[in-house]
Design an enzyme around this catalytic site. Structure first.
Site, mmCIF file in Angstrom:
data_model
loop_
_atom_site.group_PDB
_atom_site.id
_atom_site.type_symbol
_atom_site.label_atom_id
_atom_site.label_comp_id
_atom_site.label_asym_id
_atom_site.label_seq_id
_atom_site.Cartn_x
_atom_site.Cartn_y
_atom_site.Cartn_z
ATOM 1 N N ASN A 5 0.819 -1.204 0.000
ATOM 2 C CA ASN A 5 0.000 0.000 0.000
ATOM 3 C C ASN A 5 0.857 1.261 0.000
ATOM 4 O O ASN A 5 1.003 1.919 -1.025
ATOM 5 C CB ASN A 5 -0.953 -0.029 1.196
ATOM 6 C CG ASN A 5 -2.028 1.018 1.102
ATOM 7 O OD1 ASN A 5 -1.943 1.949 0.314
ATOM 8 N ND2 ASN A 5 -3.060 0.877 1.913
ATOM 9 N N ASP A 6 1.450 1.580 1.131
ATOM 10 C CA ASP A 6 2.193 2.838 1.215
ATOM 11 C C ASP A 6 3.356 2.913 0.226
ATOM 12 O O ASP A 6 3.663 3.987 -0.272
ATOM 13 C CB ASP A 6 2.725 3.034 2.646
ATOM 14 C CG ASP A 6 1.582 3.291 3.620
ATOM 15 O OD1 ASP A 6 0.483 3.636 3.148
ATOM 16 O OD2 ASP A 6 1.789 3.128 4.834
ATOM 17 N N VAL A 7 3.999 1.779 -0.035
ATOM 18 C CA VAL A 7 5.181 1.823 -0.906
ATOM 19 C C VAL A 7 4.824 2.086 -2.361
ATOM 20 O O VAL A 7 5.698 2.288 -3.185
ATOM 21 C CB VAL A 7 6.013 0.512 -0.816
ATOM 22 C CG1 VAL A 7 6.570 0.335 0.577
ATOM 23 C CG2 VAL A 7 5.210 -0.690 -1.241
ATOM 24 N N VAL A 8 3.507 2.081 -2.692
ATOM 25 C CA VAL A 8 3.097 2.418 -4.056
ATOM 26 C C VAL A 8 2.155 3.615 -4.054
ATOM 27 O O VAL A 8 1.463 3.871 -5.026
ATOM 28 C CB VAL A 8 2.393 1.228 -4.754
ATOM 29 C CG1 VAL A 8 3.377 0.096 -4.991
ATOM 30 C CG2 VAL A 8 1.198 0.728 -3.948
ATOM 31 N N SER A 24 -1.119 2.480 7.624
ATOM 32 C CA SER A 24 -0.871 3.844 8.089
ATOM 33 C C SER A 24 -2.154 4.648 8.149
ATOM 34 O O SER A 24 -2.168 5.761 8.642
ATOM 35 C CB SER A 24 0.127 4.532 7.170
ATOM 36 O OG SER A 24 -0.485 4.755 5.921
#
Lengths: 111, 459
Positions: free
Chosen positions: B385-388, B426
């Site tokens: 999620n956050d890394v993209v 997050s």
């Protein structure tokens, strides 16, 4: 600790830090998990301190502390090296490439 | 010095050299295993050397300890599944640090009175770091294993309380250093360090574990190095320093990969704040059917898989490899894009995919693969999620602004495998999911991937 020994120890520490930085910054992210597991197993070298405490100490408390330390440090060394090897075995090349280098070390590479 | 002592020192020297060579071998997957054999040999020699040269009197405790430790160690090495690697490693940090701390306490009991200033300083450092790393790593392992909730545990005035604990710990360290006769100061330091380790890790969320793991790795190593100073033993200093620096380098890399400072990770309590900053991305998420997704993949030229922690929880590494192989058989170019902080420890995704026999030549780092997304037909995001999250790049107000991401949104089309519609760890909204070229595929990643593989076969 006498000053000469202390100074020598600081030299060893500084040089090991420099060497560690040089060597470890070359490890690719691909191998970061095995790296962490390997360095952790290597730092299990505190086992030798534990051995001395458990075996050469004179007080009973030291023996018990030493015994616990020997046990946990051994778990760290044996478990750490074992699992690092298991991980590294898995990092294989492509199956067809793997066959070309079917020599001993890559046996686990192509199941 | 007696002959056996010289022998012991010689084994230590050889062990030190072998350890360095072992880490040098780690620079490539093909030499890494050979390197580890060297390290194992070095360790074995150092142990034998110690048993011969260290004037051991009582053997009972040693033999029992070695036996129990080996049995548990072998059990761990053989049976811990790869998906549990993060908690296994955290547990290992705890064991290593505990050994260092106990050796320190033992030294204090035996030689405490006759220690010089420097040795006493090193001893305090060793015991303090060892103790806080022990409990800190146990908490980290508990969080990673799910025994303790992964969400940050926070309460009012937490940082103030932590500061007080920290001051009491360092205060008693300094007091012990100045007044070695006050035994209470030493044990206060030990006890408070155990508490501090717990307090240090409970406010940190699971997604930040890669940094915490690296830091604890570093502390465990430095504690071992301090033991070396106490015992005047060079191989301990060398091995401990190597471990300490390896952990430090990894923590810096992980922090860079999240564009955050170490203080922010430790005291920021990231992941608890519900993101006010991220405006509702608007639009709706489009769902795609399995058959349509399979069709897209089967007729693509280039496909990139982007795994995240969701891949690990769903144990979907084998399923994705099967799908990848089927696509390759159809002539599709398949690659895997690995973000440095994907998963729960450095390199977590690489190990899982390697376990599933994905060749390492297909695993790409962020910098290598980012330029390739625009020419990629389908990017498949699996539980990441956050890394993209393109907000990190485009929205300066985002909580993760500036974090380097995998630029999945630049691919021609994106398929996101996700458990449900909820927000990620997050709590941030991810605009990627609302983009025109993004399609969602809900469900358990493992079963979705195997169904996709079946569907691809029937295309």
């Amino acid at each position: 600790m006498n000053p000469a020994v202390l100074i020598a120890s600081v030299y060893v520490f500084a040089l090991a830090a420099f060497l560690g930085y040089q060597v470890i910054s070359r490890v690719p992210p691909l191998l970061h998990t095995p790296l962490m597991s390997a360095t952790n197993a290597i730092s299990g070298i505190s086992l030798i301190g534990s051995l001395v405490l458990a075996g050469a100490g004179t007080s009973h408390v030291a023996h018990v502390l030493g015994f616990i330390a020997v046990t946990t440090a051994t778990i760290n060394v044996v478990g750490g090296f074992g699992i690092t090897d298991r991980m590294l075995k898995m990092f294989g090349k492509r199956k067809d490439e793997g066959k070309k280098t079917a020599a001993a070390p890559s046996t686990g590479a192509s199941k | 010095m007696s002959l056996t002592s010289y022998f012991m020192e010689a084994t230590y020297l050889i062990a030190s050299i072998l350890f360095v060579l072992a880490l040098k071998g780690m620079s490539h997957p093909e030499t890494a295993r050979r390197g580890m054999f060297m390290a194992e040999g070095g360790m074995f020699m150092a142990i034998v050397g110690t048993l011969i040269g260290a004037h051991i009197i009582t053997w009972g405790w040693i033999l029992v300890g070695l036996t129990i430790g080996s049995i548990i160690g072998i059990w761990m090495a053989l049976f811990v599944p790869m998906t549990s690697m993060p908690q296994r490693t955290a547990l290992s940090h705890a064991f290593g640090a505990l050994a260092a701390a106990l050796v320190g306490v033992g030294e204090f009991i035996i030689h405490g009175a006759e220690m010089g200033v420097v040795t006493r300083g090193a001893l305090g450092f060793e015991v303090m770091l060892g103790a806080l790393t022990t409990t800190g790593s146990l908490i980290a392992a508990g969080k990673l294993h799910g025994t303790i909730p992964g969400k940050p545990i926070q309460f009012r005035g937490q940082n103030a309380i932590n500061l007080v604990i920290f001051l009491v710990m360092t205060g008693s360290f300094v007091y012990f250093w100045m007044h070695p006769s006050v035994i209470a100061a030493f044990y206060t330091m030990l006890g408070v360090a155990f508490v501090f380790g717990v307090m240090l890790v409970i406010p940190i969320g699971s997604a930040d574990m890669p940094v915490v793991m690296s830091l604890l790795n570093s502390y465990a190593g430095l504690a071992a190095a301090a033991t070396g100073f106490v015992l005047g033993n060079n191989v301990l200093i060398i091995a401990g320093t190597l471990d300490g620096f390896s952990g430090l380098i990894l923590s810096i890399l992980m922090c860079k990969a999240m564009n955050r400072s170490i203080t922010n990770v430790l005291f920021g309590g990231f992941g608890s704040v519900i993101a006010e900053a991220s405006a509702d991305a608007g639009g709706e998420m489009r769902e795609i059917s399995l058959d349509d997704a399979a069709m897209q993949l089967a007729f693509a030229n280039r496909v990139i898989f982007v795994p995240g922690y969701g891949l690990a929880t769903a144990q979907a590494q084998h399923a994705v490899r099967e799908l990848g192989e089927l696509l390759e058989a159809r002539g599709v170019t398949v690659k895997y894009a690995i973000h440095p902080v994907a998963g729960r420890m450095p390199g977590h995704m690489n190990v899982l995919l390697a376990e599933a026999n994905v060749p390492y030549s297909q695993l790409y780092e962020m910098e290598q693969i980012n330029p390739e997304f625009p020419s990629t037909d389908v990017a498949v995001v699996i539980g990441a999620n956050d890394v993209v999250n393109p907000d990190a790049r485009d929205n300066p107000n985002s909580l993760i602004a500036g974090m380097p991401i995998l630029e999945v949104d630049r691919a021609k089309s994106v398929i996101v495998l996700k458990r449900g519609q909820g927000r990620g760890f997050s709590g941030l909204e991810n605009p990627l999911f609302f983009k025109q070229n993004t399609n969602m595929l809900y469900g358990d990643a493992k079963s979705t991937l195997s169904h996709l593989a079946q569907a691809v076969q029937h295309v």
